[in-house]
Design a protein around this motif. Sequence first.
Motif, short mmCIF file in Angstrom:
data_model
loop_
_atom_site.label_atom_id
_atom_site.label_comp_id
_atom_site.label_asym_id
_atom_site.label_seq_id
_atom_site.Cartn_x
_atom_site.Cartn_y
_atom_site.Cartn_z
N GLY A 1 0.80 -1.23 0.00
CA GLY A 1 0.00 0.00 0.00
C GLY A 1 0.83 1.27 0.00
O GLY A 1 0.30 2.37 0.17
N GLN A 2 2.13 1.14 -0.20
CA GLN A 2 3.04 2.29 -0.25
C GLN A 2 3.27 2.70 -1.70
O GLN A 2 3.13 1.88 -2.60
CB GLN A 2 4.38 1.93 0.40
N PRO A 3 3.64 3.97 -1.94
CA PRO A 3 3.92 4.39 -3.32
C PRO A 3 5.03 3.52 -3.93
O PRO A 3 6.00 3.17 -3.26
CB PRO A 3 4.41 5.83 -3.17
N VAL A 4 4.87 3.17 -5.19
CA VAL A 4 5.87 2.37 -5.90
C VAL A 4 7.14 3.22 -6.04
O VAL A 4 7.08 4.39 -6.43
CB VAL A 4 5.36 1.93 -7.28
N THR A 5 8.28 2.61 -5.75
CA THR A 5 9.56 3.30 -5.89
C THR A 5 10.09 3.14 -7.30
O THR A 5 9.57 2.33 -8.08
CB THR A 5 10.60 2.72 -4.91
N ARG A 6 11.16 3.83 -7.62
CA ARG A 6 11.77 3.67 -8.95
C ARG A 6 12.31 2.26 -9.12
O ARG A 6 12.33 1.72 -10.22
CB ARG A 6 12.83 4.74 -9.21
N PHE A 7 12.72 1.64 -8.02
CA PHE A 7 13.21 0.26 -8.10
C PHE A 7 12.05 -0.70 -8.40
O PHE A 7 12.20 -1.66 -9.15
CB PHE A 7 13.91 -0.14 -6.79
N GLY A 8 10.88 -0.39 -7.82
CA GLY A 8 9.69 -1.19 -8.09
C GLY A 8 9.26 -1.07 -9.55
O GLY A 8 8.87 -2.06 -10.18
N ILE A 9 9.36 0.14 -10.10
CA ILE A 9 9.04 0.36 -11.51
C ILE A 9 10.01 -0.42 -12.39
O ILE A 9 9.62 -1.07 -13.35
CB ILE A 9 9.08 1.87 -11.87
N HIS A 10 11.30 -0.38 -12.03
CA HIS A 10 12.31 -1.10 -12.80
C HIS A 10 12.00 -2.60 -12.83
O HIS A 10 12.05 -3.24 -13.89
CB HIS A 10 13.70 -0.84 -12.21
N THR A 11 11.66 -3.15 -11.68
CA THR A 11 11.32 -4.58 -11.59
C THR A 11 10.08 -4.88 -12.42
O THR A 11 10.04 -5.89 -13.14
CB THR A 11 11.09 -4.98 -10.12
N LEU A 12 9.08 -4.02 -12.36
CA LEU A 12 7.85 -4.21 -13.12
C LEU A 12 8.12 -4.21 -14.63
O LEU A 12 7.61 -5.07 -15.36
CB LEU A 12 6.85 -3.11 -12.77
N VAL A 13 8.95 -3.29 -15.09
CA VAL A 13 9.30 -3.21 -16.52
C VAL A 13 10.06 -4.47 -16.94
O VAL A 13 9.76 -5.06 -17.99
CB VAL A 13 10.10 -1.93 -16.84
N GLU A 14 11.04 -4.90 -16.14
CA GLU A 14 11.79 -6.11 -16.47
C GLU A 14 10.88 -7.34 -16.54
O GLU A 14 10.98 -8.15 -17.45
CB GLU A 14 12.90 -6.35 -15.43
N ARG A 15 9.98 -7.46 -15.57
CA ARG A 15 9.05 -8.59 -15.54
C ARG A 15 8.13 -8.57 -16.77
O ARG A 15 7.88 -9.59 -17.40
CB ARG A 15 8.24 -8.53 -14.26
N SER A 16 7.63 -7.39 -17.11
CA SER A 16 6.74 -7.25 -18.28
C SER A 16 7.48 -7.56 -19.57
O SER A 16 6.93 -8.21 -20.47
CB SER A 16 6.15 -5.84 -18.34
N ALA A 17 8.72 -7.11 -19.69
CA ALA A 17 9.52 -7.38 -20.89
C ALA A 17 9.78 -8.88 -21.02
O ALA A 17 9.73 -9.44 -22.12
CB ALA A 17 10.83 -6.61 -20.83
N SER A 18 10.03 -9.52 -19.89
CA SER A 18 10.26 -10.96 -19.91
C SER A 18 9.02 -11.71 -20.39
O SER A 18 9.12 -12.64 -21.21
CB SER A 18 10.65 -11.42 -18.50
N ARG A 19 7.85 -11.31 -19.92
CA ARG A 19 6.60 -11.94 -20.37
C ARG A 19 6.33 -11.64 -21.84
O ARG A 19 5.76 -12.46 -22.55
CB ARG A 19 5.43 -11.46 -19.52
#
Length: 156
Positions: free
Chosen positions: A47-65
């Motif tokens: 429930g906390q704001p997404v950090t830039r590290f969280g965004i980076h992980t999300l982009v990497e995960r999405s690119a992998s999929r």
Amino acid sequence: MPGLSVRIIGKGNKQRLCPLWPTTVDQLMPLIAGRSQLDHVFLNRCGQPVTRFGIHTLVERSASRACTQAPSLESKRVSPHTIRHSSATALLRAGVDINTIRGWLGHVSLNTTNIYAEIDLETKARALATCAPSDGGKSRKHWREQPELMKFLRGL
């Protein structure tokens, strides 16, 4: 819903407003329903704001999929920076002036934006085509035998 925008807080706590496409607004509305306008849009699982590290992980995960549909992505490094660079290049190709792109990216210096907006071969070829001689560069007369050209040169 014209005029809707989002406030982005970037590096160094720099803030800027960016307009949103109506389709983006349609996608975000259910996500922010019932929240204050001051609340963060994207929250992590705690429930906390997404950090830039969280965004980076999300982009990497999405690119992998995405590799299942676009196998060429497997050999590429996709990051938020890659998306930022690609967006700046797409804006440049669409004819958006470099200063607008600078403001969109939040750069203080235009020199920084020029790094993102490096002209590619396709853009150079289009520019060359716009100024190609109408006769394909095969002038029938020597330049000294072209009265209009000589008149122009004498007028300089």
